[in-house]
Design an enzyme around this catalytic site. Structure first.
Site, PDB file in Angstrom:
ATOM      1  CG  ASP A 131      -0.403  -0.566   2.373  1.00  0.00           C
ATOM      2  OD1 ASP A 131       1.019  -0.560   2.865  1.00  0.00           O
ATOM      3  OD2 ASP A 131      -1.014   0.052   3.452  1.00  0.00           O
ATOM      4  CB  ILE A 132       1.295   3.555   2.106  1.00  0.00           C
ATOM      5  CG1 ILE A 132       2.543   5.417   2.020  1.00  0.00           C
ATOM      6  CG2 ILE A 132       1.324   2.873   3.464  1.00  0.00           C
ATOM      7  CD1 ILE A 132       1.285   6.019   3.298  1.00  0.00           C
ATOM      8  CG  ASP A 134       5.815   6.682   6.606  1.00  0.00           C
ATOM      9  OD1 ASP A 134       7.137   8.212   6.287  1.00  0.00           O
ATOM     10  OD2 ASP A 134       5.527   6.756   7.594  1.00  0.00           O
ATOM     11  CB  THR A 135       9.996   4.846   7.797  1.00  0.00           C
ATOM     12  OG1 THR A 135       9.636   3.805   8.113  1.00  0.00           O
ATOM     13  CG2 THR A 135       9.369   4.955   9.123  1.00  0.00           C
ATOM     14  N   GLY A 136       9.825   2.705   4.656  1.00  0.00           N
ATOM     15  CA  GLY A 136      10.259   1.847   4.365  1.00  0.00           C
ATOM     16  C   GLY A 136      10.954   0.533   4.933  1.00  0.00           C
ATOM     17  CB  THR A 138       6.791  -2.268   6.098  1.00  0.00           C
ATOM     18  OG1 THR A 138       6.809  -1.619   6.944  1.00  0.00           O
ATOM     19  CG2 THR A 138       5.797  -3.791   5.974  1.00  0.00           C
ATOM     20  CE  LYS A 162       1.926   9.197   4.869  1.00  0.00           C
ATOM     21  NZ  LYS A 162       2.438   8.941   5.814  1.00  0.00           N
ATOM     22  CE  LYS A 182      -1.367  17.507   2.914  1.00  0.00           C
ATOM     23  NZ  LYS A 182      -1.708  17.852   2.063  1.00  0.00           N
ATOM     24  CG  ASP A 190      -4.703   1.200   9.248  1.00  0.00           C
ATOM     25  OD1 ASP A 190      -4.284   0.827   8.131  1.00  0.00           O
ATOM     26  OD2 ASP A 190      -5.388   0.205  10.899  1.00  0.00           O
TER      27      ASP A 190
HETATM   28  P1  IMP Z   1       7.257   2.449   6.726  1.00  0.00           P
HETATM   29  O1  IMP Z   1       7.511   0.916   6.696  1.00  0.00           O
HETATM   30  O2  IMP Z   1       7.391   3.101   7.800  1.00  0.00           O
HETATM   31  O3  IMP Z   1       7.407   2.318   4.863  1.00  0.00           O
HETATM   32  O4  IMP Z   1       5.464   1.884   6.719  1.00  0.00           O
HETATM   33  C1  IMP Z   1       4.255   1.365   5.532  1.00  0.00           C
HETATM   34  C2  IMP Z   1       3.281   0.779   6.481  1.00  0.00           C
HETATM   35  O5  IMP Z   1       2.795   1.751   7.896  1.00  0.00           O
HETATM   36  C3  IMP Z   1       2.707   0.712   5.656  1.00  0.00           C
HETATM   37  O6  IMP Z   1       1.911  -0.733   4.720  1.00  0.00           O
HETATM   38  C4  IMP Z   1       0.736   0.917   6.270  1.00  0.00           C
HETATM   39  O7  IMP Z   1       0.812  -0.205   7.341  1.00  0.00           O
HETATM   40  C5  IMP Z   1       1.222   1.801   7.414  1.00  0.00           C
HETATM   41  N1  IMP Z   1       1.406   3.400   6.962  1.00  0.00           N
HETATM   42  C6  IMP Z   1       1.991   4.294   6.709  1.00  0.00           C
HETATM   43  N2  IMP Z   1       1.955   6.164   6.501  1.00  0.00           N
HETATM   44  C7  IMP Z   1       0.648   5.654   6.470  1.00  0.00           C
HETATM   45  C8  IMP Z   1       0.189   6.463   6.089  1.00  0.00           C
HETATM   46  O8  IMP Z   1      -0.421   7.511   5.780  1.00  0.00           O
HETATM   47  N3  IMP Z   1      -1.529   5.842   6.773  1.00  0.00           N
HETATM   48  C9  IMP Z   1      -2.000   4.914   7.012  1.00  0.00           C
HETATM   49  N4  IMP Z   1      -1.239   3.616   7.464  1.00  0.00           N
HETATM   50  C10 IMP Z   1       0.252   4.226   7.118  1.00  0.00           C
HETATM   51 MG    MG Z   2      -1.431  -0.489   8.571  1.00  0.00          MG
END
Ligand code: IMP
Ligand code: MG
Length: 216
Positions: A131-132, A134-136, A138, A162, A182, A190
């Site tokens: 889905d997304i 953010d930090t990278g 996951t 993001k 955002k 979710d």
């Molecule tokens: P990361 O590990 O920080 O890259 O985050 C990835 C996971 O965080 C995604 O698979 C989402 O489940 C959750 N996430 C990150 N940003 C958002 C957001 O803006 N809305 C909802 N879920 C988010």
């Molecule tokens: Mg989530």
């Protein structure tokens, strides 16, 4: 290796929720619509063609990273089915679950559930559909596990990327939208397990964030 031009949502691009069919139960919890469902559908169609141009007709295993990518995954699979109409090799679909967020913050620890299935991906071309980013964290953890499993080749397809500095750099091969920093919900995404059924990608309101905070 972005296959084509990027679809960038500018920082100030927001439309009033009142202009869309937002369910009454959610109306006070959201402050704006940032990506309407129709735009997602259009972009996903093109993305499927980009995936097909890049990967070609070789065998392909699609890996859905639940729960957030459930809508994006089905939309992309449907479009890929059309794009791969003439391919001699069918696609396969697999599902995995990752969890890292509590409230609107990345917890820093990532849980991967359903790993036992991963062995089935050994030696295969895998398109990870998430889905997304953010930090990278996951995605990078998952890609590392896939590499350890011994997949043949791996690509990533992401609904949103993001516009923030990554804690860990990850390969973002096919990105539907690049968005501002955002917290968004809808179209599978979710906030504490809510809003996944929302049609459009929206920004939460302050009161919505307060209302559904996880109280410890
Ligand atoms: P990361 O590990 O920080 O890259 O985050 C990835 C996971 O965080 C995604 O698979 C989402 O489940 C959750 N996430 C990150 N940003 C958002 C957001 O803006 N809305 C909802 N879920 C988010
Ligand atoms: Mg989530």
């Amino acid at each position: 290796n972005m296959a084509s031009a990027q679809a960038v949502i500018p920082d100030d691009f927001e439309m009033p929720t009142e202009a869309f069919d937002i369910p009454q139960s959610y109306s006070g919890d959201l402050s704006a619509v940032v990506i309407p469902e129709g735009m997602i559908k259009d972009r996903v169609r093109r993305l499927a063609h980009d995936v097909h141009s890049a990967i070609g007709s070789q065998p392909l295993a699609l890996l859905c990273v639940l729960k957030g990518s459930y809508k994006f995954f089905t939309a992309l699979v449907d479009e890929l089915t059309s794009a791969r109409f003439d391919c001699p090799h069918p696609m396969t679909v697999d599902f995995i679950r990752c969890r890292s967020y509590e409230d609107t913050q990345s917890t820093g620890s990532v849980e991967i559930i359903g790993m036992s299935n991963l062995a089935e991906l050994k030696g295969k071309n895998v398109l990870v559909v998430d889905d997304i980013v953010d930090t990278g964290r996951t995605l990078s953890l998952l890609l590392q596990k896939l590499e350890d499993t011994g997949v043949k080749k791996c690509w990533t397809a992401l609904l949103v990327s993001k516009r923030v500095p990554r804690t860990i750099e990850v390969a973002e091969d096919f990105v539907a939208f690049q968005i501002p920093d955002k917290f968004i919900v809808g179209y599978g995404l979710d906030y504490n397990q809510r809003f996944r059924d929302l049609r459009h990608i929206c920004v939460m309101s302050k009161s919505g964030i307060e209302k559904y905070k996880n109280l410890e």
